[in-house]
Write a protein that holds these residues in place. Structure first.
Motif, mmCIF file in Angstrom:
data_model
loop_
_atom_site.group_PDB
_atom_site.id
_atom_site.type_symbol
_atom_site.label_atom_id
_atom_site.label_comp_id
_atom_site.label_asym_id
_atom_site.label_seq_id
_atom_site.Cartn_x
_atom_site.Cartn_y
_atom_site.Cartn_z
ATOM 1 N N SER A 38 3.585 -5.722 -9.006
ATOM 2 C CA SER A 38 3.702 -7.184 -8.873
ATOM 3 C C SER A 38 4.375 -7.791 -10.097
ATOM 4 C CB SER A 38 2.318 -7.813 -8.696
ATOM 5 O OG SER A 38 1.676 -7.266 -7.582
ATOM 6 N N GLU A 53 -13.132 0.641 2.665
ATOM 7 C CA GLU A 53 -13.800 1.889 3.078
ATOM 8 C C GLU A 53 -14.242 2.700 1.864
ATOM 9 O OE1 GLU A 53 -10.981 0.727 4.263
ATOM 10 O OE2 GLU A 53 -11.557 0.245 6.316
ATOM 11 N N VAL A 54 -13.403 2.724 0.836
ATOM 12 C CA VAL A 54 -13.723 3.508 -0.355
ATOM 13 C C VAL A 54 -14.973 2.929 -1.039
ATOM 14 C CG1 VAL A 54 -12.832 4.178 -2.634
ATOM 15 C CG2 VAL A 54 -11.330 4.211 -0.640
ATOM 16 N N THR A 77 -5.210 -9.588 2.262
ATOM 17 C CA THR A 77 -4.656 -8.637 1.296
ATOM 18 C C THR A 77 -5.759 -8.085 0.387
ATOM 19 O OG1 THR A 77 -2.566 -9.828 1.348
ATOM 20 C CG2 THR A 77 -2.911 -8.370 -0.521
ATOM 21 N N PRO A 134 -9.575 -0.155 -1.340
ATOM 22 C CA PRO A 134 -9.836 -0.591 0.034
ATOM 23 C C PRO A 134 -11.337 -0.601 0.365
ATOM 24 C CG PRO A 134 -8.313 1.288 -0.023
ATOM 25 C CD PRO A 134 -8.846 1.110 -1.403
ATOM 26 N N MET A 173 1.123 1.069 -11.078
ATOM 27 C CA MET A 173 0.259 2.223 -10.830
ATOM 28 C C MET A 173 0.496 2.834 -9.445
ATOM 29 S SD MET A 173 -3.813 2.694 -11.315
ATOM 30 C CE MET A 173 -4.597 2.129 -9.854
ATOM 31 N N THR A 174 0.524 2.006 -8.413
ATOM 32 C CA THR A 174 0.550 2.521 -7.035
ATOM 33 C C THR A 174 1.895 3.175 -6.713
ATOM 34 O OG1 THR A 174 -0.951 0.744 -6.460
ATOM 35 C CG2 THR A 174 0.128 1.849 -4.634
ATOM 36 N N PHE A 185 4.870 -1.739 -5.242
ATOM 37 C CA PHE A 185 3.904 -2.840 -5.358
ATOM 38 C C PHE A 185 3.584 -3.138 -6.818
ATOM 39 C CE2 PHE A 185 3.577 -2.363 -0.849
ATOM 40 C CZ PHE A 185 3.315 -3.656 -0.420
ATOM 41 N N PHE A 241 2.030 -4.386 -13.901
ATOM 42 C CA PHE A 241 1.195 -3.190 -13.964
ATOM 43 C C PHE A 241 1.661 -2.238 -12.869
ATOM 44 C CE2 PHE A 241 -2.850 -0.968 -12.771
ATOM 45 C CZ PHE A 241 -2.925 -0.193 -13.922
ATOM 46 N N ILE A 275 -18.108 3.787 1.001
ATOM 47 C CA ILE A 275 -18.514 5.178 0.766
ATOM 48 C C ILE A 275 -19.315 5.259 -0.538
ATOM 49 C CG2 ILE A 275 -17.600 7.474 0.137
ATOM 50 C CD1 ILE A 275 -15.210 6.804 2.065
ATOM 51 N N PRO A 300 -1.815 8.208 -2.058
ATOM 52 C CA PRO A 300 -2.778 7.138 -1.761
ATOM 53 C C PRO A 300 -3.296 6.455 -3.022
ATOM 54 C CG PRO A 300 -3.780 9.302 -1.430
ATOM 55 C CD PRO A 300 -2.338 9.547 -1.745
ATOM 56 N N GLY A 301 -3.067 5.143 -3.120
ATOM 57 C CA GLY A 301 -3.530 4.370 -4.282
ATOM 58 C C GLY A 301 -5.040 4.368 -4.372
ATOM 59 N N SER A 302 -5.720 4.584 -3.237
ATOM 60 C CA SER A 302 -7.183 4.579 -3.262
ATOM 61 C C SER A 302 -7.739 5.846 -3.918
ATOM 62 C CB SER A 302 -7.723 4.428 -1.843
ATOM 63 O OG SER A 302 -7.100 5.367 -0.999
HETATM 64 C C1 LIG Z 1 0.062 -7.924 -2.551
HETATM 65 C C2 LIG Z 1 -0.255 -6.646 -3.276
HETATM 66 C C3 LIG Z 1 -0.083 -6.588 -4.646
HETATM 67 C C4 LIG Z 1 -0.307 -5.390 -5.334
HETATM 68 N N1 LIG Z 1 -0.098 -5.332 -6.697
HETATM 69 C C5 LIG Z 1 -0.170 -4.153 -7.337
HETATM 70 C C6 LIG Z 1 0.209 -4.048 -8.708
HETATM 71 O O1 LIG Z 1 0.571 -5.027 -9.373
HETATM 72 N N2 LIG Z 1 0.216 -2.812 -9.284
HETATM 73 C C7 LIG Z 1 -0.176 -1.691 -8.602
HETATM 74 O O2 LIG Z 1 -0.154 -0.618 -9.186
HETATM 75 N N3 LIG Z 1 -0.574 -1.764 -7.309
HETATM 76 C C8 LIG Z 1 -0.554 -2.956 -6.634
HETATM 77 N N4 LIG Z 1 -0.913 -3.035 -5.298
HETATM 78 C C9 LIG Z 1 -1.282 -1.819 -4.586
HETATM 79 C C10 LIG Z 1 -2.764 -1.714 -4.255
HETATM 80 O O3 LIG Z 1 -3.524 -1.559 -5.413
HETATM 81 C C11 LIG Z 1 -2.899 -0.543 -3.266
HETATM 82 O O4 LIG Z 1 -2.304 -0.950 -2.062
HETATM 83 C C12 LIG Z 1 -4.310 -0.124 -3.034
HETATM 84 O O5 LIG Z 1 -4.824 0.516 -4.165
HETATM 85 C C13 LIG Z 1 -4.396 0.854 -1.839
HETATM 86 O O6 LIG Z 1 -3.533 1.952 -2.008
HETATM 87 P P1 LIG Z 1 -2.522 2.373 -0.829
HETATM 88 O O7 LIG Z 1 -1.754 1.163 -0.427
HETATM 89 O O8 LIG Z 1 -1.770 3.546 -1.303
HETATM 90 O O9 LIG Z 1 -3.446 2.739 0.408
HETATM 91 P P2 LIG Z 1 -4.111 4.155 0.730
HETATM 92 O O10 LIG Z 1 -4.787 4.696 -0.476
HETATM 93 O O11 LIG Z 1 -3.124 5.001 1.420
HETATM 94 O O12 LIG Z 1 -5.241 3.725 1.766
HETATM 95 C C14 LIG Z 1 -4.887 3.234 3.068
HETATM 96 C C15 LIG Z 1 -6.138 3.054 3.901
HETATM 97 O O13 LIG Z 1 -6.772 4.310 4.109
HETATM 98 C C16 LIG Z 1 -8.163 4.119 4.273
HETATM 99 N N5 LIG Z 1 -8.852 4.998 3.322
HETATM 100 C C17 LIG Z 1 -8.441 5.349 2.071
HETATM 101 N N6 LIG Z 1 -9.320 6.204 1.513
HETATM 102 C C18 LIG Z 1 -10.302 6.414 2.414
HETATM 103 C C19 LIG Z 1 -11.490 7.179 2.438
HETATM 104 N N7 LIG Z 1 -11.851 7.903 1.367
HETATM 105 N N8 LIG Z 1 -12.247 7.135 3.541
HETATM 106 C C20 LIG Z 1 -11.908 6.391 4.620
HETATM 107 N N9 LIG Z 1 -10.796 5.637 4.652
HETATM 108 C C21 LIG Z 1 -10.010 5.640 3.569
HETATM 109 C C22 LIG Z 1 -8.446 2.646 3.949
HETATM 110 O O14 LIG Z 1 -8.611 1.922 5.155
HETATM 111 C C23 LIG Z 1 -7.207 2.203 3.242
HETATM 112 O O15 LIG Z 1 -6.950 0.813 3.399
HETATM 113 C C24 LIG Z 1 -0.754 -4.243 -4.613
HETATM 114 C C25 LIG Z 1 -0.947 -4.316 -3.234
HETATM 115 C C26 LIG Z 1 -0.707 -5.506 -2.566
HETATM 116 C C27 LIG Z 1 -0.901 -5.538 -1.078
#
Ligand SMILES: Cc1cc2nc3c(=O)[nH]c(=O)nc-3n(C[C@H](O)[C@H](O)[C@H](O)COP(=O)(O)OP(=O)(O)OC[C@H]3O[C@@H](n4cnc5c(N)ncnc54)[C@H](O)[C@@H]3O)c2cc1C
Length: 419
Positions: A182, A395-396, A386, A393, A148-149, A180, A146, A399, A154-156
């Motif tokens: 997987s 925090e989201v 993880t 995450p 997406m990220t 990422f 899958f 909120i 920001p995946g969040s």
């Molecule tokens: C082992 C592993 C496997 C994964 N597998 C997959 C996969 O198969 N497919 C896929 O698509 N993705 C995958 N992911 C990605 C995962 O879904 C994302 O890491 C996750 O959605 C967070 O996105 P980001 O890493 O871009 O963090 P960001 O969105 O950049 O966020 C980073 C940090 O910012 C802070 N933050 C974010 N938003 C806010 C807010 N509104 N207010 C306050 N603080 C905030 C939080 O502390 C957060 O942890 C995987 C990740 C890991 C670690």
């Protein structure tokens, strides 16, 4: 130590039978073989002898056959697609038991990210897509991922994703950069989250998302690397989609339903993940007690006689019970059709944190052995940490909890903790 699973008086006979049958396989087939099944992953050697890998593969196949005979295969899928056809609650209660042994879910036919993709294919796939992708995925002859990220967004906040698919005649042309993803190396196809706008859709200008299937080997799909995770090589891949062309019929569901499909994947999935975490906590707890009862320190006294250690037992007990009850409460609300959003976010934050604390204490009690590859604790610890970032995450979710709770008070109501 075997998992102690007895019938739960408040559950019906069918769920109890599923839990007991699952525990029997975990206790008799999986726990005694964990070293052979997964041990080769943790011995630190860069090259594992072929015969060791073959033995592990053969053992996995034998256990999977046993699981299929016991009709415990693929608890997440309907019967017509080769699964058990369990209800939501039955599946949740089964996960708690099968997750006692890390990695066991794959022996029961549930492997992320395949399981999430299977559920999306069941719900959004056409009969042709079922035949072409879902069937081989369930039979284990295909793998999936899958995607997406993205590294630069920001995946969040999924609205920030920039991977784009544009229709050119009967083909989608995809351009984007993901990471990422997987299972990226083994995958035979990738479900890619793309920004699309449908010219015929009046709301198309909002540039909604669509999930599109990209088969392995499609020109323009380039795996850059497996991103190392926790200091080890991994198959969480960084992928470039450079003018990747796939037929229009590779899209999942209607154009613009990609975001909803991602939500579907996560909603019920969060309950299943939490029940998995609870099964793992159960194991960590048993391991901790086993060590407390056997390790002698400073003369003849066992660790269990030390009050610091007794505090660990009490704290971990309370962490597991509170995590379980919160998760079941959330699942019951979902089953009853009530609005579960506050509860889903609450368990998403609370359960991985509780899991982290429970494993942390077990590691502390085991000392050096706790961080070694001889026990499953180190892997559980990394998994628990993880989980706090993945699937949204913490925090989201916090909120969202605050927003939904405050909204109710602003509407002149207060929170009803009885419901
Ligand atoms: C082992 C592993 C496997 C994964 N597998 C997959 C996969 O198969 N497919 C896929 O698509 N993705 C995958 N992911 C990605 C995962 O879904 C994302 O890491 C996750 O959605 C967070 O996105 P980001 O890493 O871009 O963090 P960001 O969105 O950049 O966020 C980073 C940090 O910012 C802070 N933050 C974010 N938003 C806010 C807010 N509104 N207010 C306050 N603080 C905030 C939080 O502390 C957060 O942890 C995987 C990740 C890991 C670690």
């Amino acid at each position: 130590m075997a998992m102690n699973v007895k019938p739960v008086p408040t559950l019906d006979d069918e769920v109890n039978e599923i839990r007991l049958a699952t525990a029997e396989i975990v206790n008799k087939e999986i726990l005694p073989n964990e070293g052979k099944l997964w041990g080769w992953m943790s011995d630190g050697s860069s090259t594992t002898p072929k015969e060791v890998l073959d033995e592990a593969k053969e053992l996995r196949r034998r256990i999977q056959d046993r699981v299929k005979k016991a009709k415990l295969w693929a608890p997440h899928l309907p019967q017509e697609f080769g699964g058990m056809g369990l209800s939501f609650m039955q599946h949740a209660y089964m996960n708690e038991v099968l997750s006692y042994s890390p990695g066991a879910s794959s022996l029961f036919g549930v492997v992320a990210p395949n399981s999430g993709n299977q559920k999306i294919l069941v719900k959004y796939g056409t009969p042709e897509q079922h035949e072409k992708w879902l069937k081989p995925l369930t039979e284990g002859t295909m793998q999936s991922a899958f995607s997406m990220t993205e590294p630069h967004n920001p995946g969040s906040d999924p609205t920030s994703l920039t991977t784009r698919a544009v229709l050119d005649g009967d083909e989608w042309v995809i351009n984007g950069h993901k990471w990422f993803t997987s299972n990226g190396y083994a995958a035979d196809f990738y479900v890619v989250m793309c920004r699309t706008s449908d010219p015929k859709d009046p709301s198309g200008k909002n540039e909604k998302m669509t999930q599109i299937i990209v088969p392995k080997g499609t020109p323009g799909l380039k795996i850059v690397r497996g991103v190392p995770v926790w200091g080890k090589a991994s198959s969480h891949c960084e992928i470039i989609y450079d003018n990747v062309r796939v037929p229009k019929e590779n899209q999942l569901g209607r154009t613009g339903t990609g975001h909803q499909a991602a939500q579907d994947r996560l909603g019920a999935g969060r309950v299943y993940h939490c029940m998995n975490s609870i099964g793992s906590m159960w194991r960590a707890f048993d391991l901790m007690i086993e060590r407390l009862m056997s390790r002698q320190v400073h003369g003849s006294e066992k660790l269990e006689g030390k009050q610091f250690m007794q505090g660990f037992v009490a704290d971990s007990y309370m962490d597991i019970q509170s995590a379980l009850l919160m998760t079941i409460h959330c699942a019951e609300k979902m089953e009853a059709g009530a609005d579960p959003r506050v509860d889903i976010s609450s368990i998403k934050v609370y359960v991985p944190a509780a899991y982290h604390r429970v494993v942390d204490r077990a590691i502390q009690v085991w000392g050096a052995a706790g961080v070694s590859g001889d026990l499953p604790l180190a892997g559980m610890y990394q998994g628990a940490r993880t989980l706090r970032s993945a699937d949204g995450p913490d925090e989201v979710h916090k909120i969202l909890i605050a927003k939904l709770v405050l909204r109710r008070y602003h509407a002149g109501e207060s929170w009803d903790f009885g419901n």
